[in-house]
Structures are given as C-alpha cells and as structure tokens.
Design a protein around this motif. Sequence first.
Motif, PDB file in Angstrom:
ATOM      1  N   GLY A 125       0.735  -1.243   0.040  1.00 37.14           N
ATOM      2  CA  GLY A 125      -0.208  -0.009  -0.028  1.00 37.14           C
ATOM      3  C   GLY A 125       0.875   0.983   0.082  1.00 37.14           C
ATOM      4  O   GLY A 125       0.687   2.314  -0.713  1.00 37.14           O
ATOM      5  N   ARG A 185       2.072   1.673  -3.466  1.00 33.58           N
ATOM      6  CA  ARG A 185       1.072   2.333  -4.270  1.00 33.58           C
ATOM      7  C   ARG A 185       0.655   4.088  -3.897  1.00 33.58           C
ATOM      8  O   ARG A 185       0.666   4.639  -5.089  1.00 33.58           O
ATOM      9  N   ASP A 186       0.929   4.191  -2.805  1.00 34.25           N
ATOM     10  CA  ASP A 186       0.262   5.650  -2.419  1.00 34.25           C
ATOM     11  C   ASP A 186       1.673   6.481  -2.410  1.00 34.25           C
ATOM     12  O   ASP A 186       1.406   7.780  -2.301  1.00 34.25           O
ATOM     13  N   GLY A 187       2.699   6.130  -2.860  1.00 29.71           N
ATOM     14  CA  GLY A 187       3.929   6.899  -2.937  1.00 29.71           C
ATOM     15  C   GLY A 187       4.468   7.265  -1.675  1.00 29.71           C
ATOM     16  O   GLY A 187       5.355   8.049  -1.511  1.00 29.71           O
ATOM     17  N   VAL A 188       4.340   6.538  -0.610  1.00 33.26           N
ATOM     18  CA  VAL A 188       5.104   6.652   0.592  1.00 33.26           C
ATOM     19  C   VAL A 188       6.544   6.230   0.278  1.00 33.26           C
ATOM     20  O   VAL A 188       7.545   6.920   0.932  1.00 33.26           O
ATOM     21  N   ALA A 189       6.612   5.046  -0.207  1.00 28.99           N
ATOM     22  CA  ALA A 189       8.019   4.593  -0.936  1.00 28.99           C
ATOM     23  C   ALA A 189       7.927   4.501  -2.545  1.00 28.99           C
ATOM     24  O   ALA A 189       6.685   4.509  -2.915  1.00 28.99           O
ATOM     25  N   ARG A 205       7.103  13.625   1.357  1.00 25.85           N
ATOM     26  CA  ARG A 205       6.594  12.828   0.567  1.00 25.85           C
ATOM     27  C   ARG A 205       5.558  13.251  -0.411  1.00 25.85           C
ATOM     28  O   ARG A 205       5.043  12.473  -1.307  1.00 25.85           O
ATOM     29  N   HIS A 209      -0.483  13.163  -0.605  1.00 30.85           N
ATOM     30  CA  HIS A 209      -0.985  11.832  -0.756  1.00 30.85           C
ATOM     31  C   HIS A 209      -0.438  10.817   0.001  1.00 30.85           C
ATOM     32  O   HIS A 209      -1.319  10.135   0.744  1.00 30.85           O
ATOM     33  N   ALA A 210       0.893  10.887   0.143  1.00 38.23           N
ATOM     34  CA  ALA A 210       1.555   9.833   0.946  1.00 38.23           C
ATOM     35  C   ALA A 210       1.300  10.046   2.303  1.00 38.23           C
ATOM     36  O   ALA A 210       1.005   9.134   3.343  1.00 38.23           O
TER      37      ALA A 210
END
Lengths: 192, 352, 436
Positions: free
Chosen positions: B55, B58-62, C40, C43-44
Amino acid sequence: MAIARRLAGLLSVVITLVGAVAMVLMMVHIIVDAVLRTFFASSAPGTTEFVSFYYMVAVTFLPLAYIQCLRGHVIIELFTGGLPPRVVHAIDGVVALVIAGAAGYFAFAAGWKAIAMTRAGEFVIGAILVETWPTRWFVVSGVGLLAVVALLQALDDLYTAAGGQTPEQAAERRGSEARRLESIFGLTPGKH
Amino acid sequence: QNTKKIVYASYLSPQHITNPVLTEFFKAIEEDTNGSLTVESHVGGSLLSGRDIPGGVRDGVADAGYFVGAYIPSEMPVDNYLAQFSLWNSEPLVMTAALNELVLFNCPECTEEYAKFNTRYLASYALTPYVYHCRSELTKLEDFKGKRVRGIAAYGDLARALEAVPVNVSPDEAYEALDRGILECALHSVAAQKARSYGEAAKFVILDPLGGYLGASTFNLRIPKWNDLTPDERKAITDNLPAMVTGAIFNYIEEDKKIIEEYTKTGTKFYNADPEFAAFVEDFKKDYRPNIIDKGTEMGIKDPQAISDELDRLAEKWRGLLAENGTDKETYERLLHEEIFSKIDTQSPIGE
Amino acid sequence: MTPVAVGAVGLLILLILLALRVPIAIALAGVSVVGVGVIRGPHAAFAVLAEQPYNFIAHWTLSAIPMFLLMGSIAYHAGLTESLYKAARLWLLRLPGGLAVASTMACAGFAAASGSSIATSAAMGRIAIPEMLKYRYDPGIATGSVAVAGTLGSLIPPSILMVLYAIFAEVSVSRALLAGILPGLLSALMFTLLIVARCWLNPKLAPVAADERVSWRDRFSSLLEIWPLPVLVLAVIGTMYSGVFTATEAAAGGAFMITLIAALRRQLTPHIFLQSVFDALKGTATILFIAMGGFLLSRFMAFSGLPFYLSELVEAMSVNWIVFMLGISLIYIVLGMFLDSIGIMLLTIPILLPVMASMNMDLIWFGVILIKYLEIGLVTPPVGLNCFIIKSVVGDTVPLEKIFKGVMWFIAADLVTLALLIAFPDIALFIPNLLK
Ligand code: NA
Ligand code: NA
C-alpha cells in the motif's frame, strides 16, 4: 448545545462498553487457547488474529472519545500553569479545535480505508481465515467521535474565553458532566 | 545534474543475507547510470512494515519495496494463490526462474494485481525449503501425533494431516515458545538455526523438504517512478536484476549448507525422517493439489487452472534448461538474463 | 529545505505544541503526518494515516499492556494490594524510603514475569503507587520509582525488546536474554541505593512515625494476609517457564489468575470487576494512542533521515573508542527523548551494527547497553511512555511534571549504571559466558 454534548457523551459511553467487552474477551480467548493447547492437544483457532485485529483495535480506539469527555488525554501543563483561567480557556479552545481537526482528518482517512476494505472483504489467514474488515470501523467510530467531542469542547472553551460564562461556571458544569459519565461505570471520579 | 532517487522499503532484518545482495544491486544501478539514479534503502521495517509496504508503494510513501502478499491476502489474492504452490518447491533455482518468468510475462492476472498497486513487478525469488526444527528426534509418522508444531495456511493442513496440533505463534515469540516446549517443532528454512536462534532450542532438524515460500517478491517499482526514468535508467535496473536474483538465491542455498556444517558441530542433528514421512508428505501433496484450484477460485482468481498449468510448464522448461546448461552461478545468471530480464520492455512507459 | 532539516524543524514544532497543552498523542501524530506530507507529498501523508495506525495497533505482542493493566486494576480495586503494603511498612519501618524500595524490588521480581517495560509499569503502578501515596510518600518518589523500575521489564528476561534485538543483530537469543539479568539487578540495586540515600537525607520524602512501636507479633500476623500477590507473581512466572503461556499470554494469565484469587477470597464483586475493566480500558487507550503517535514519529524520522544523519556522525567518531561511546550515548539519549524504543532500534542499528562489528565490540554486550539506553528513553521528557502510563494510572492526583521530575534522579543513577556496564562488560557477559 447541552443536548449535543449529552448525546456525544452517551455515544462515547456506548462504544466504550464495546471496548470493555473486547477487553474481557481478550483475556478469555487467550486463556482458552493456552489451556486447550497445553492440556487437550487442541487450540482455539484464530486466537492471534482475533486478539490482534479485533480486541486490540477495540480497546485502543473505542474509548478515545470517552477519555476526551473526561479531558483525560495526557498533556504537559508545565508552561501554562501560571496563566489566568480565561487565557487557559482560550488556549484549550484552540487546542480542542486542533484535536477536532486532527482527529477528523484521521477519521476521514481511516473511513476511506474502511470503505475500501469493507468492499474488498478484508481478511487475514492464520490457522483459519478471519475476516478483519469490520474492525476498520472501530477506528472510524472511535476517532470520529473523538473529533465531535473535541469540537463541542472547543466551542465551550471559546465561549468561556469570550466571557459567555465564568471559568467557575464552566468548571462546575464540566465537573458534573464528568461525574455523571464516570458514575456510569461505577468509577470514583478523579481517582484514576 | 538532475539525480533521481528511488526510496526502497523492506522489512528484512538488517543482517538478513539478502541485504548485501540488494546493496550491490543498488550500487550497480547508480554506477551504470553514472549517478543519475540512486536508491535510498530502508531495511528492518523502519519505513514500512511488511503489511504496509504494498500500500505504501501504491500511495507513494515509498517508490519501491519488498512485497509479501501473505500479509494482505484480500488485496493480493494472486500472490497468495502462487504461495499455495510453495509445497511443491523443492528446487529453488528452477522455481525462482519459473516464478519470475511467470509473473513478468505469462500471467495477466499477476500483472493486473500489481497494477492495482500502481506497481511494476520486477523480480522475486523462491526461498529454500521449509523444514521442521524440533526439540526431540521425530522419525516415525506416529511421533508427530499430538505434537504442537508451528504452521499456518497449507502447513496448518499438513500438521493436521500428521495428527499434530498446528499452533500459530507470533514470529517474535517463536524462539521462546520452542525453548519452553510450547512448540515441539518450528517451521522455517535451515538458516533459522542461526538467524532465529532455533539451534539453541531445537536440536533436531528434519531435512525432508516441505517446500520453499513462493510469495515474496524482492523488487517492485511504482509505475509513475518507472515512467519517470529514461529508457537507459530503466535498462540499468533490468540489466542488474539477473545478478541480484542469482546472488540472492545462491546466498540462500549456500547459507543453508553452511549452517548445516556449523550447527552439526554445536550438536544439532540434521537428518531425514523414516521414508514413511517423505511418502506421507508426497501423498499429502498429491491429495492437496486438486484443492488448490478450488482455493484459487474461492480467492477470486479468474483462471486458476491457467496459472497452475503455466507454472508447471515453466518449471519443466527451466528444469530442462538447467539440466542442459548447468547450474553454476554464471550460467544461471546468463540464462536469467537471456530468457527473462532482457525481455522486459524498457523503452516505453506503462499506462498508469 | 532538506529532509533532515524538515525532521529537525518537526521536532521543534513538536516541543511547541506540547508546551501549548496539545495532547501528546495528537501532537506526535500531527507533526509526523504533516512532516511526511512535506517530504513525500500530501497523498503519501494521507496514506500513512489511513494504513499505519491500524496496522501498528493490530499487534499480538501489544496485548500484554491491556492484560497487565487489567491485572493491576483488579488487584487494586479488590483490595489485594493493601495488606501487602501494610506488611511491607511494618517490616521496613526503619529503612528510609522502605516502601519505595519494596516497590522497586517488586518491579524487579515482576520483570521476571513480564516481557515489556510499559506492561511492567502498568501492572505495578496500580499496585504500588496508591499505597505509597496513602502513606504520604512524596509523589515524585512514589511515581518515579515505579516508572523507572518498570524499565527493568525489558532488561530482566523475558524481554520482547531483547529478543527483537537478537533477531535483528542475528546473535543468540538465549545469550542476549541471560546478559540482561545482572545489569537488571545492578540497576535495581542502584535505584534502591538512591531511594535510601535521598530519603535518609530528606525524611520528608518518605515520612516514618519514628516513635511508632511495632511488635514482632504484629509483624508476623501481617504476613498472613499478604500471600495473594506474591503467589500471583510466582504463578505467572511458573506458568510461563513451564510452557503453559508465552511471555505475552502470561499477561492474560495474570489477569485471569488474579480474578480467580480475588473471587476465592470473596473480594470480587461484579461491580469491582467492571470498575477494574474500565480502569484498565482507559489506561490502555490512553497509552496506546500515545504509542501510536510515537510510532508515526519514528516513521517521519525515517523519511527525514535525521537518525541516519546522527548515526553517521557517530560513525565518523569510531576512530576512538571513548569518543565513539560518548557519541552513541548522546544520540540515544537525544533520540530517546522523542522516539519509541523499537523505532530507535530500527533506525539506528542498520548503521551502527557494522561499526560495532568493525570495532570488535561484543554484540551481546552492546545489546544490553542499547536496551539500557532505550529504557532511559522511556522515562525522559517530553515523550516518556513509562511516565505516561503512570500518569494514566494515578489520574489527577499527581501532575505529569512531578513524575518527570521524580524520574530525573533515577536517570542519574541509570547513567552511573551505564558507565559501569560500559567499563566492565563482564557484568553483562558473565552469565552468558558461563553457559558457553
Ligand atoms: Na522481563
Ligand atoms: Na523519552
């Protein structure tokens, strides 16, 4: 206002009761599993999953609003100790707005996830398959109600700060509301 | 100079044998792009836990991560379906290659699943087989009766078939559970004798292989990130994948051998159980196989039979290739490059 | 702004929010989510909030906290703590700070039944503090001693944190656990010396009726009533080491057994049980909400790279052993002020472990030192989970500032202990080496 506060308090108590049931079930479930395992070459399947995803989520998130009703979340009072009551009410009012905003955003994020997981029918697989999506809603209801309670408290504090009621009146009413909420569980107010 | 950075998240512990291989891989990418692309790696779950990684990517956390679908079975049914075939994985080199070829090119449902995570699957490995690490010397089938053994999912079913009691103990507590006899046997690859200290509590390792896990994919990249890279940068990644995958799987195999040598000296007995045990496991697998297709259907896989057949076909193909060309490291890496990773399209972006 | 700078500014804003009476949990979570958003993207940040708090809380080993809180609550509300402290008072009348000493020793004993520091403080806080306050002990000593002695929970085996370290560093779990025993006992001894010295110098901290005459008959008769809690602790340890319960399950076992004991003694009414459950529930939600905030802060710190940056500074000091140890002490104390134990471990170990190995340091010994630093972090302001759990147990009777102040003395004692552990590695390694 008074009705809204009452209603929010009542709802907080109701979901906290669910948390209390989870607390007791957690103990029973773990004991039953260990006893079955040790003495009967068996087990209560899904114990790890129920404890993690149901009971832990319930006992952590469901009482949050109730604790906020009692203004029981831990704060550091060191730097505001000497300020006049009205100023403290102004600060607390703004802080309560911050809590309401933060908790509201948290509830929104959790709700978004809860909807997605409900649609997907989220589950985990241990010894057995356990559906976990319902407990996503524990987070939403606990934190969402926390936001509502904080918002009502913010209005109350700001009203006091603006001179609508004296700090003494506010403290008096706040105290009686807290006593009523605590007495529901047979707790002695302020003793914990 | 405009440098791009990939934030990579894994939950493998810092000393895990795969980490040095990944570090090399990241360094090679940086060198091959002359520093225009770097990787910032976070291990040990410090950035995202195993449950959070897919997840999070997917959400751009990584931007990239080590995916294990078992943590989120409802969101990664295809990965979990593939994990069902772990029981049949007794040849890590064959299955590693087959798995990569399958997921990359021959399994539209796999691609679809990763697309839901806005992610491009790039590489994976099939682990060395799970074995039982036990406190006492179990040899006959009846020795297993009533014994508490660690096992979930298919391994829970195997335990039940052995008339043992499947127990689900959290990984953090498995060592102590073994030490105090809450568990008679734990289930892990041979390397756990050292990595998880099982060797101090469970001195009997039954080497009969119970299958190596097929559901862990090592390197998956967020699609917007992939599209953001130049074709040369993408190629720098795919060109280094064969070495990474080869290094990782050979590391596993060598580590298992090394541990057997090292721990034999400290008094662990590595042995095969009576032939009836291996025969029983074979029978169990045979009976279990038809169920897998049904399980796949239950999990919502559209064509579980197709995936199963394709995995069999690719395994057969790689068995042949390796028999023909040899199983040394260089050959394996070359074959991976020729047959799989050189075929990844690095020229065009992927539709988001 | 570089991510490291965002991390530093984030911590500064956190301090300001805390000073402005923002609940600690909200301040931690708020700063972290905004910080992740800055580094980041929004959205993150939204995704972190939607996914991670739930996954953090839905965790098996955390269940020891509510279960030990429940055990402590039942012991307290059913009146089982009273007789124990009455007896302790009669026996320790001549010892300055006797009840605080007894509580510290009880924590050390209970640490052998509990795998986590917070859970140890949770259980013992309910049992010990109200009784000490009843005998007019200084609130700082009463709360501080239990908050700090609770940290023995991760040093004396079993210890979830120590097992996690051992798996992380790939060292022997059993040796790592054994290495914690003597340092744990040494810490308890230092706490005891500190309490006695402080109470001897300032008798107001722990009032004794100097002229009170207590007969030996009273003393011995007081012992007849104290059995429930010692029996409970022995039962928890016994069921754990005989393989009935894992370290985490032992907490539920403790809650269940105290329920049985109280019921057998006819001290448990439905009302008392309900009261205890709600009490434990409030403590659980309060502390885990904060722990969740602390967890999010660790995530934010991982993105900022601040801990890596600090660790690399220390790595550069590795030319000189003493400078290096001082550097390590400094970063662990600084990080410990803000971050949770596991977070600090995850963030620093990947960088520091190779340095340790290259300097030929014993990784088991380092594990003990590390745990000791993480334990100090649990009681240092502004974010000290052990102090918060004590606060949630004592309610309005003792302000948080008083607890933090009471703890300060003990931290000084802990620093002396640490110096000893660093100077004499054998204190940690003696027992594990016996079994090599
Ligand atoms: Na302990
Ligand atoms: Na701290």
